[in-house]
Scaffold this motif. Structure first.
Motif, PDB file in Angstrom:
ATOM      1  N   GLU A 849      19.931  14.525  21.735  1.00  0.00           N
ATOM      2  CA  GLU A 849      21.144  13.698  21.825  1.00  0.00           C
ATOM      3  C   GLU A 849      20.743  12.141  22.049  1.00  0.00           C
ATOM      4  OE1 GLU A 849      25.378  13.855  24.015  1.00  0.00           O
ATOM      5  OE2 GLU A 849      24.197  15.875  23.944  1.00  0.00           O
ATOM      6  N   LYS A 850      20.054  12.129  23.323  1.00  0.00           N
ATOM      7  CA  LYS A 850      19.884  10.552  23.984  1.00  0.00           C
ATOM      8  C   LYS A 850      18.962   9.913  22.666  1.00  0.00           C
ATOM      9  CE  LYS A 850      18.633   7.645  26.902  1.00  0.00           C
ATOM     10  NZ  LYS A 850      19.307   6.563  27.587  1.00  0.00           N
ATOM     11  N   MET A 851      18.019  10.505  21.899  1.00  0.00           N
ATOM     12  CA  MET A 851      17.404   9.937  20.795  1.00  0.00           C
ATOM     13  C   MET A 851      18.218   9.588  19.598  1.00  0.00           C
ATOM     14  SD  MET A 851      14.052   9.059  21.608  1.00  0.00           S
ATOM     15  CE  MET A 851      13.021   9.339  20.317  1.00  0.00           C
ATOM     16  N   MET A 852      19.357  10.471  19.419  1.00  0.00           N
ATOM     17  CA  MET A 852      20.072  10.314  18.273  1.00  0.00           C
ATOM     18  C   MET A 852      21.012   8.944  18.337  1.00  0.00           C
ATOM     19  SD  MET A 852      19.779  12.650  15.882  1.00  0.00           S
ATOM     20  CE  MET A 852      21.211  12.993  14.993  1.00  0.00           C
ATOM     21  N   LYS A 853      20.887   8.376  19.434  1.00  0.00           N
ATOM     22  CA  LYS A 853      21.856   7.082  20.052  1.00  0.00           C
ATOM     23  C   LYS A 853      20.768   6.153  19.927  1.00  0.00           C
ATOM     24  CE  LYS A 853      25.472   9.478  22.382  1.00  0.00           C
ATOM     25  NZ  LYS A 853      26.073   9.741  23.678  1.00  0.00           N
ATOM     26  N   LEU A 854      19.746   6.454  20.658  1.00  0.00           N
ATOM     27  CA  LEU A 854      18.746   5.133  21.011  1.00  0.00           C
ATOM     28  C   LEU A 854      17.863   4.849  19.684  1.00  0.00           C
ATOM     29  CD1 LEU A 854      17.297   3.668  23.389  1.00  0.00           C
ATOM     30  CD2 LEU A 854      15.435   5.520  23.463  1.00  0.00           C
ATOM     31  N   VAL A 855      17.618   5.658  18.859  1.00  0.00           N
ATOM     32  CA  VAL A 855      16.470   5.179  17.861  1.00  0.00           C
ATOM     33  C   VAL A 855      17.371   4.396  16.868  1.00  0.00           C
ATOM     34  CG1 VAL A 855      15.182   6.008  15.907  1.00  0.00           C
ATOM     35  CG2 VAL A 855      15.021   7.271  18.077  1.00  0.00           C
ATOM     36  N   PRO A 856      18.477   4.785  16.333  1.00  0.00           N
ATOM     37  CA  PRO A 856      19.044   3.917  15.410  1.00  0.00           C
ATOM     38  C   PRO A 856      19.705   2.542  16.073  1.00  0.00           C
ATOM     39  CG  PRO A 856      20.262   6.106  15.461  1.00  0.00           C
ATOM     40  CD  PRO A 856      19.254   6.107  16.643  1.00  0.00           C
ATOM     41  N   ASP A 857      20.086   2.775  17.534  1.00  0.00           N
ATOM     42  CA  ASP A 857      20.575   1.445  18.026  1.00  0.00           C
ATOM     43  C   ASP A 857      19.454   0.376  18.231  1.00  0.00           C
ATOM     44  OD1 ASP A 857      22.568   0.004  19.738  1.00  0.00           O
ATOM     45  OD2 ASP A 857      21.138   0.320  21.351  1.00  0.00           O
ATOM     46  N   VAL A 858      17.978   0.760  18.584  1.00  0.00           N
ATOM     47  CA  VAL A 858      16.765   0.005  18.501  1.00  0.00           C
ATOM     48  C   VAL A 858      16.635  -0.376  17.187  1.00  0.00           C
ATOM     49  CG1 VAL A 858      14.283  -0.034  19.258  1.00  0.00           C
ATOM     50  CG2 VAL A 858      16.261   0.882  20.732  1.00  0.00           C
ATOM     51  N   MET A 859      16.371   0.165  16.307  1.00  0.00           N
ATOM     52  CA  MET A 859      16.100   0.082  14.679  1.00  0.00           C
ATOM     53  C   MET A 859      16.949  -0.916  14.366  1.00  0.00           C
ATOM     54  SD  MET A 859      14.038   3.576  13.433  1.00  0.00           S
ATOM     55  CE  MET A 859      13.645   3.149  11.913  1.00  0.00           C
ATOM     56  N   GLU A 860      18.071  -0.531  14.208  1.00  0.00           N
ATOM     57  CA  GLU A 860      19.017  -1.495  13.529  1.00  0.00           C
ATOM     58  C   GLU A 860      19.193  -3.148  14.162  1.00  0.00           C
ATOM     59  OE1 GLU A 860      21.663   2.201  11.879  1.00  0.00           O
ATOM     60  OE2 GLU A 860      22.869   0.960  13.534  1.00  0.00           O
ATOM     61  N   LYS A 861      18.954  -2.909  15.428  1.00  0.00           N
ATOM     62  CA  LYS A 861      19.027  -4.316  16.000  1.00  0.00           C
ATOM     63  C   LYS A 861      17.470  -5.001  16.218  1.00  0.00           C
ATOM     64  CE  LYS A 861      23.050  -2.930  18.608  1.00  0.00           C
ATOM     65  NZ  LYS A 861      23.598  -2.435  19.992  1.00  0.00           N
ATOM     66  N   SER A 862      16.679  -4.631  15.776  1.00  0.00           N
ATOM     67  CA  SER A 862      15.364  -4.950  15.852  1.00  0.00           C
ATOM     68  C   SER A 862      15.166  -6.567  15.301  1.00  0.00           C
ATOM     69  CB  SER A 862      14.140  -4.328  15.230  1.00  0.00           C
ATOM     70  OG  SER A 862      14.255  -4.273  13.770  1.00  0.00           O
ATOM     71  N   ILE A 863      16.177  -6.980  14.317  1.00  0.00           N
ATOM     72  CA  ILE A 863      16.236  -8.269  13.884  1.00  0.00           C
ATOM     73  C   ILE A 863      17.624  -8.385  13.216  1.00  0.00           C
ATOM     74  CG2 ILE A 863      15.529  -7.614  11.455  1.00  0.00           C
ATOM     75  CD1 ILE A 863      13.952 -10.452  11.388  1.00  0.00           C
ATOM     76  N   GLU A 864      18.192  -9.597  13.517  1.00  0.00           N
ATOM     77  CA  GLU A 864      19.524  -9.830  13.038  1.00  0.00           C
ATOM     78  C   GLU A 864      19.701 -10.577  11.577  1.00  0.00           C
ATOM     79  OE1 GLU A 864      23.274 -12.118  14.622  1.00  0.00           O
ATOM     80  OE2 GLU A 864      21.846 -11.539  16.241  1.00  0.00           O
ATOM     81  N   LEU A 865      20.291  -9.812  10.637  1.00  0.00           N
ATOM     82  CA  LEU A 865      20.417 -10.131   9.262  1.00  0.00           C
ATOM     83  C   LEU A 865      21.782 -10.612   8.988  1.00  0.00           C
ATOM     84  CD1 LEU A 865      17.997  -7.636   7.306  1.00  0.00           C
ATOM     85  CD2 LEU A 865      17.186 -10.037   8.234  1.00  0.00           C
ATOM     86  N   ASN A 866      22.040 -11.211   7.997  1.00  0.00           N
ATOM     87  CA  ASN A 866      23.629 -11.461   7.684  1.00  0.00           C
ATOM     88  C   ASN A 866      24.192 -10.111   6.882  1.00  0.00           C
ATOM     89  OD1 ASN A 866      22.656 -11.847   5.329  1.00  0.00           O
ATOM     90  ND2 ASN A 866      23.003 -14.230   5.541  1.00  0.00           N
ATOM     91  N   VAL A 867      23.303  -9.185   6.911  1.00  0.00           N
ATOM     92  CA  VAL A 867      23.992  -8.120   6.555  1.00  0.00           C
ATOM     93  C   VAL A 867      23.547  -7.063   7.386  1.00  0.00           C
ATOM     94  CG1 VAL A 867      24.078  -8.279   4.152  1.00  0.00           C
ATOM     95  CG2 VAL A 867      22.158  -7.467   5.000  1.00  0.00           C
ATOM     96  N   PRO A 868      24.135  -5.736   7.776  1.00  0.00           N
ATOM     97  CA  PRO A 868      23.828  -4.756   8.731  1.00  0.00           C
ATOM     98  C   PRO A 868      22.447  -4.002   8.163  1.00  0.00           C
ATOM     99  CG  PRO A 868      25.818  -4.061   7.771  1.00  0.00           C
ATOM    100  CD  PRO A 868      25.381  -5.337   7.042  1.00  0.00           C
ATOM    101  N   LEU A 869      21.689  -3.820   9.211  1.00  0.00           N
ATOM    102  CA  LEU A 869      20.750  -2.737   8.961  1.00  0.00           C
ATOM    103  C   LEU A 869      21.048  -1.548   9.310  1.00  0.00           C
ATOM    104  CD1 LEU A 869      17.537  -4.372  10.385  1.00  0.00           C
ATOM    105  CD2 LEU A 869      17.841  -4.017   8.063  1.00  0.00           C
TER     106      LEU A 869
END
Length: 883
Positions: A849-869
Motif C-alpha cells: 500500500e505504501k509503495m503504491m503511493k510512494l513510487v508514482p509520487d517519486v517517479m512522476e515528480k522526478s522532473i517538472e515538465l509542462n505536461v504531467p508524467l
C-alpha cells in the motif's frame, strides 16, 4: 630472363575522397583525423598483397587551378570546399607513402588524371601490364589491351575491374567514347555542363547509334525526339567543350619516367612506427609486425610496497584525497578476485597485495570513511568487488570512467590507457597487453609486472583527475556528473549485489515445453517441405525454399541464397512453411539464449541472477544490462513474455512490483516542441494515439478505427526516432507515397513538432552537438557531411537524442530519488531492475500500500515538465504477473 613489368597507378585524390566519406571520422590521441588515411592504407595494402607490382605510383592534384580553368572558368566551380578534416590528412598520406617507399608525384597546373594519362600512355607503348585504381569513371577512357581500370565501389570496400571486354559488356562503348559520353551527359562533380536533359541512358543510346559527338552533329536530322533535338541544337558548344574538359591529357610535361616508379617493397620497421603514431593497431600484424609491436613500453613507476612487515607505511598511505585502484578483471565482476590494490596521494604511490589489504583493520576503516575522499577510475566495479568482501566503500569523489563517458559519449573505449593518451599524452600498456584476451587471458607470472600495471593506474587517476574535472566544468557537465551519474552508480551497486531471484525449476520446465514445441514444428516443417533437412543451416534451408519449393529469390549472398528474417517475412504469404520456419527460429532463440543462457548465470550461492548495469555504452545515456542482458527478454511472443514467470521475489510474503512511465518520450516531445496539440492531449489525459488519428484522418473520436489508431501509434513513435517515409512504409506495409502523405498530415496537425525537428537539426549543424533536458551532450561530427547517408543519420540522431536522452535522464533521476526514499523511510522494499522506462521492485506484502503511493509520487515528480508524467503500476507473484 626479364621479369614482366607490372605498373599500378593510384589516383590519390579520388581514393582519399572516397575513403573519407566512406568511413566515420576517426582521430588519434593527438586529435588528428585519420579516417581517410586509414581507408587509403587499406587500399594500398590490398594492392600490394593482391597485385605484387614491380612499379607503383600515386598521383595527386597539385592545386585548385589547372589549365582547364583557363578554358572554362566554371570547371569544378560547384564543388564544395574540401573539408578541413580531409585536407589535413593529405600530408599524412604522403608520409604514409614515404614509409612504404612508394613514389608519389604531383605537377603544378595539372590534375592527377593528367599525370595518370601521360604515364599510362608511356606504359602502354612499352607494352607494360598496367592497372589504375580510382573512384572516377573518367579513367575508363584509358582502358586498352594493356591498361585496366579498377573502380572502387561501396566506398572503398569493393573494386570493379574494367578491361576492354568489361567496358563493352557494361556500356557497349570503346574507351575513346567515354569522353563523348561525358560530353553529352556532363559531370556534376566537376561542373562539366554536358547537354541539358541528356542523362546516361540517352547519351548511351545516341552513341550506340552515332559513335561520337562529332558524328551526332553531322547527322542531327536523324535524331529522334523533338525535345532532344532542340537541346542538342541549342547546346552544341557546350557538348564539344564538355567533351574536351572530360578528355584526360596524355602529354603532360612530367619530370618523372616509368622507371622512377620502380617498387622494391617496404620495410616493416619503417611502417610500424607510423601505424603506432596513427593508432592503426589492427594493421600492424598485416605488415609483418606482431601484437608485441603494438605494445607500449611504458616507464616503470616507483611505488612503495605495503606488506605485513611494513605496516608502518599505512599511516602515510591512508590520507585524503587519494586515488584508489582495485584491479578486478572479469566482465561480470561479481565475486571476481581482486588482483591487487594501489593508492596514490601527495605522500607517494603505494601497492598493496590483496590479502594484506583485506586483513588490515585500518585500511578497512579508511575505505568505509566518508570523510576520506577517494578518486577512482571505475568506482562501481570497485564498490561491488568490496561489497562482496563485506566492505562498504564510502567517500567516492571522482570516477574517471563515468566522467570520460560524459565528455564524449560516442567513444568506443574509455579504458585507462586510452584516457592517459587522450588527456595526458602518455602511453601506458592496456589490460590486453598485460593479461592477453579471451581464453588466453592470464595474470602475469611476474609480480613486479602486475604491481607496476596496477600502481600505474592509480598514478594516472591522481594525475588526470583535475584535468577531467576542468573539462566537465567547461562543458557545463559538472551537475550531470555529481547529481546524476555518480549517485546513480551507488544505486546500481545495490541493485547488482542484490540481484533478482530466479526459479530454476520453472525455467527447466519452460525449456522442456519449448523443446516439445520445437520438435512438433520440425515435423510440420519437414512435412510441408516434403523432405528432412537441417533447419538451422542457411544453405540447406535456401536449397529447400528456392530450388525445391521454387519460391522467388529475394536476395543472394556470396555463399548462396539469403534466408534472413527480412527475406522470410517477405516470403511468408507465398508458402505456409515460411511462417513455421520463422516461429521455429524465434522459439529456438528463446530456448538457447534465454532458457539455457539464464540457467547458466544463476548464482549457486544466492539462487539469483546478478546482472551488470552498463552506464557508458549508449550514447543517448540509456542504461544497458549485460551478463546477462535482462532488458532484452523478448515480450512480443507469449512464450518470450512467459520467461518472466521465472523471476520471483526474494522470499515468501513478497511481491514483484513494476512501475512503467507511460509514453514518456511523447510527453518529453510535447514539452520540448511546445506543440499546443500535444500539450493539450496530455493535459486532458487523452489517449494520444486516438488524438493523433483524429487529427491526421480528420475524423471525430467515435470514428477512429483500430487500424487508424495503429497507424497513428506507428507515426507517433516513428517521429520520435526521426522515421522516414520509407521506414514508415515498411512498418505499416503501405506505399512510400501513402507514408509520406501520412507524415505530412502529422506535421500539419502538430506544427510545433515539425518546427522543433527543423530547429534542432539547424542547431546541431551550428554547434556540432545536441543536449538533453539535463544538459547531457551528444556530438554529431557527421551532421555537415557531404555523404548523404552519414548526414541523414546524424540529422535523425539530432532529432531523437534530446527525447531519448531526456527519458534516460529522468528515469535515472527517479532511481536515485527512489533509492533515497526507501532508505530514509526504513522500508524493506528493494529496487531490482531498470528495463527501458520501467523500474522493478521486490516488495514485502505489508509495504504494498505504501509503495503504491510512494513510487508514482517519486517517479512522476522526478522532473517538472509542462505536461504531467504518468506511471502505470502493477504487482504480482512474478515479474510476468506485474505487467
Amino acid at each position: 630472363m626479364n621479369m614482366e613489368k607490372k605498373l599500378i597507378i593510384v589516383d590519390g585524390n579520388s581514393i582519399a575522397n572516397r575513403a573519407f566519406y566512406a568511413l566515420p571520422l576517426l582521430n588519434n590521441d593527438k586529435g588528428m583525423y585519420t579516417n581517410a588515411v586509414f581507408g587509403f592504407t587499406n587500399i594500398l595494402l590490398k594492392i600490394l598483397e593482391e597485385e605484387k607490382p614491380t612499379h607503383l605510383l600515386v598521383a595527386f592534384d597539385a592545386g585548385k587551378i589547372t589549365f582547364r580553368h583557363t578554358e572554362y572558368k566554371e570547371y569544378k566551380g560547384k564543388r564544395q570546399k574540401t573539408p578541413s578534416e580531409l585536407s589535413e590528412q593529405f600530408p599524412l598520406m604522403r608520409k604514409l607513402l614515404d614509409a612504404f617507399s612508394v613514389k608519389h608525384y604531383e605537377l603544378s597546373g595539372y590534375e592527377a588524371d593528367d599525370i595518370i594519362g601521360t604515364i599510362t600512355k608511356e606504359a602502354d607503348q612499352a607494352g607494360w601490364k598496367t592497372k589504375v585504381y580510382t573512384g572516377d569513371k573518367d579513367m575508363l577512357q584509358l582502358v586498352s589491351e594493356h591498361i585496366h581500370v579498377a573502380l572502387t565501389r561501396k566506398g572503398i570496400s569493393e573494386v570493379e575491374y574494367y578491361d576492354l571486354a568489361k567496358l563493352e559488356e557494361v556500356y557497349q562503348l570503346k574507351p575513346e567514347q567515354i569522353t563523348d559520353l561525358k560530353g553529352l551527359m556532363g559531370d556534376s562533380s566537376d561542373n562539366i555542363p554536358g547537354v541539358p536533359g541528356v542523362g546516361e541512358k540517352t547519351a548511351l543510346k545516341l552513341l550506340h547509334q552515332f559513335q561520337t559527338v562529332e558524328n551526332i552533329y553531322e547527322h542531327l536530322n536523324e535524331v529522334s525526339g523533338k525535345k532532344l533535338l532542340e537541346n542538342l541544337t541549342e547546346n552544341k558548344e557546350k557538348a564539344f567543350m564538355s567533351k574536351e574538359l572530360a578528355t584526360i591529357l596524355r602529354e603532360a610535361p612530367l619530370e618523372i619516367k616509368l622507371d622512377d616508379a620502380v617498387y622494391e617493397g617496404y620495410h616493416s620497421e619503417q611502417v610500424i612506427p607510423f601505424f603506432q603514431e596513427l593508432e592503426f593497431k589492427s594493421l600492424i600484424e598485416r605488415v609483418g609486425g606482431s601484437v608485441e609491436d603494438s605494445k607500449v613500453e611504458a616507464e616503470d613507476v616507483e611505488f612503495k610496497l605495503i606488506d605485513e612487515e611494513k605496516s608502518a607505511l599505512w599511516e602515510e598511505a591512508l590520507v585524503s584525497p587519494s586515488a584508489l585502484h582495485l584491479e578486478v578483471l572479469q566482465e561480470n565482476y561479481h565475486r571476481a578476485p581482486i588482483l591487487g590494490i594501489s593508492l596514490r596521494n601527495e605522500n607517494g604511490l603505494y601497492y598493496i597485495p590483496t590479502q594484506v589489504a583485506l586483513a588490515s583493520a585500518s585500511f578497512k576503516a579508511w575505505l568505509e570513511s566518508s570523510e576520506q575522499k577517494k578518486w577512482l577510475y571505475d568506482s562501481k566495479r570497485a564498490e561491488v568487488a568490496l561489497m562482496w568482501q563485506g566492505i562498504a566503500l564510502e567517500g567516492i569523489e571522482a570516477d574517471l570512467f563515468l566522467a570520460s563517458y560524459l565528455l564524449n559519449p560516442s567513444e568506443s573505449s574509455y579504458e585507462i590507457d586510452t584516457l592517459a593518451k587522450a588527456h595526458a599524452g602518455k602511453s601506458i600498456p592496456s589490460d590486453e597487453q598485460i593479461y592477453g584476451k579471451g581464453a588466453k587471458q592470464k595474470v602475469p607470472d611476474s609480480l613486479d609486472e602486475l604491481a607496476q600495471h596496477i600502481a600505474r593506474k592509480a598514478d594516472f587517476v591522481f594525475k588526470l583527475k583535475e584535468k577531467i574535472d576542468q573539462q566537465l566544468e567547461e562543458l557545463k557537465l559538472t551537475s550531470l556528473f555529481f547529481d546524476l551519474e555518480l549517485p546513480l552508480a551507488r544505486v546500481l551497486v545495490d541493485m547488482e549485489v542484490e540481484g533478482i531471484k530466479v526459479d530454476r525449476s520453472k525455467l527447466v520446465e519452460m525449456g522442456e515445453a519449448l523443446q516439445g514445441r520445437l520438435d512438433e514444428l520440425t515435423k510440420e516443417i519437414y512435412e510441408l517441405a516434403g523432405t528432412e533437412f537441417n533447419i538451422n543451416s542457411p544453405k540447406q534451408l535456401g536449397e529447400v525454399l528456392f530450388d525445391k519449393l521454387g519460391l522467388p529469390v529475394i536476395k543472394k549472398t556470396k555463399t548462396g541464397y539469403s534466408t534472413s528474417a527480412e527475406v522470410l517475412e517477405q516470403l511468408e504469404p507465398q508458402h505456409e512453411v515460411v511462417a513455421k520456419i520463422l516461429l521455429y527460429r524465434q522459439l529456438g532463440k528463446l530456448q538457447s539464449t534465454y532458457i539455457e543462457g539464464l540457467l547458466k548465470v544463476i548464482s549457486d550461492d544466492t539462487d539469483k541472477i546478478h546482472t551488470t548495469f552498463q552506464q557508458t555504452i549508449a550514447a543517448t545515456g540509456r542504461l544497458s544490462s549485460t551478463d546477462p542482458n535482462l532488458q532484452n527478454i523478448p515480450i512480443r511472443l507469449e512464450e518470450g513474455r512467459k520467461i518472466r514467470e521465472a523471476f520471483i521475489p526474494s522470499e515468501k510474503n513478497r511481491v514483484i512490483m513494476a512501475a512503467d512511465y507511460s509514453q514518456i518520450e511523447l510527453r518529453i516531445l510535447a514539452h520540448i516542441s511546445q506543440d499546443q496539440g500535444l500539450i493539450e492531449a496530455f493535459m486532458q489525459d487523452k489517449d494520444i494515439h486516438t488524438k493523433t488519428a483524429m487529427d491526421v484522418f480528420h475524423v471525430p473520436e467515435e470514428e477512429v478505427t483500430s487500424l487508424m489508431r495503429r497507424h497513428a501509434k506507428a507515426v507517433n513513435f516513428g517521429i520520435v526516432y526521426g522515421i522516414s517515409d520509407y521506414g514508415l512504409s515498411q512498418n505499416l506495409h503501405i506505399t512510400r507515397k501513402e507514408a509520406k502523405e501520412f507524415i505530412d498530415r502529422y506535421f500539419e496537425s502538430f506544427p510545433g513538432v515539425k518546427r522543433f525537428m527543423e530547429e534542432i537539426v539547424q542547431q546541431a549543424k551550428a554547434d556540432g552537438y545536441v543536449t538533453t533536458l539535463l544538459q547531457r551532450r551528444r556530438y554529431l561530427p557527421e551532421i555537415n557531411s557531404r555523404n548523404f547517408n552519414l548526414r541523414s543519420f546524424a540529422e535523425r540522431t539530432a532529432m531523437n537524442t534530446p527525447i531519448q536522452g531526456s527519458a534516460a535522464d529522468i528515469i535515472k533521476k527517479a532511481m536515485i530519488e527512489m533509492n533515497h526514499c526507501l532508505k530514509e523511510e526504513g522500508l524493506q522494499s528493494k529496487l531490482l531492475l531498470q528495463v527501458h522506462d520501467e523500474l522493478i521492485f521486490d516488495v514485502p506484502e505489508n509495504e504494498i500500500e505504501k509503495m503504491m503511493k510512494l513510487v508514482p509520487d517519486v517517479m512522476e515528480k522526478s522532473i517538472e515538465l509542462n505536461v504531467p508524467l504518468k506511471v502505470d503500476l502493477n504487482y504480482g507473484p512474478t515479474w510476468y504477473d506485474a505487467k
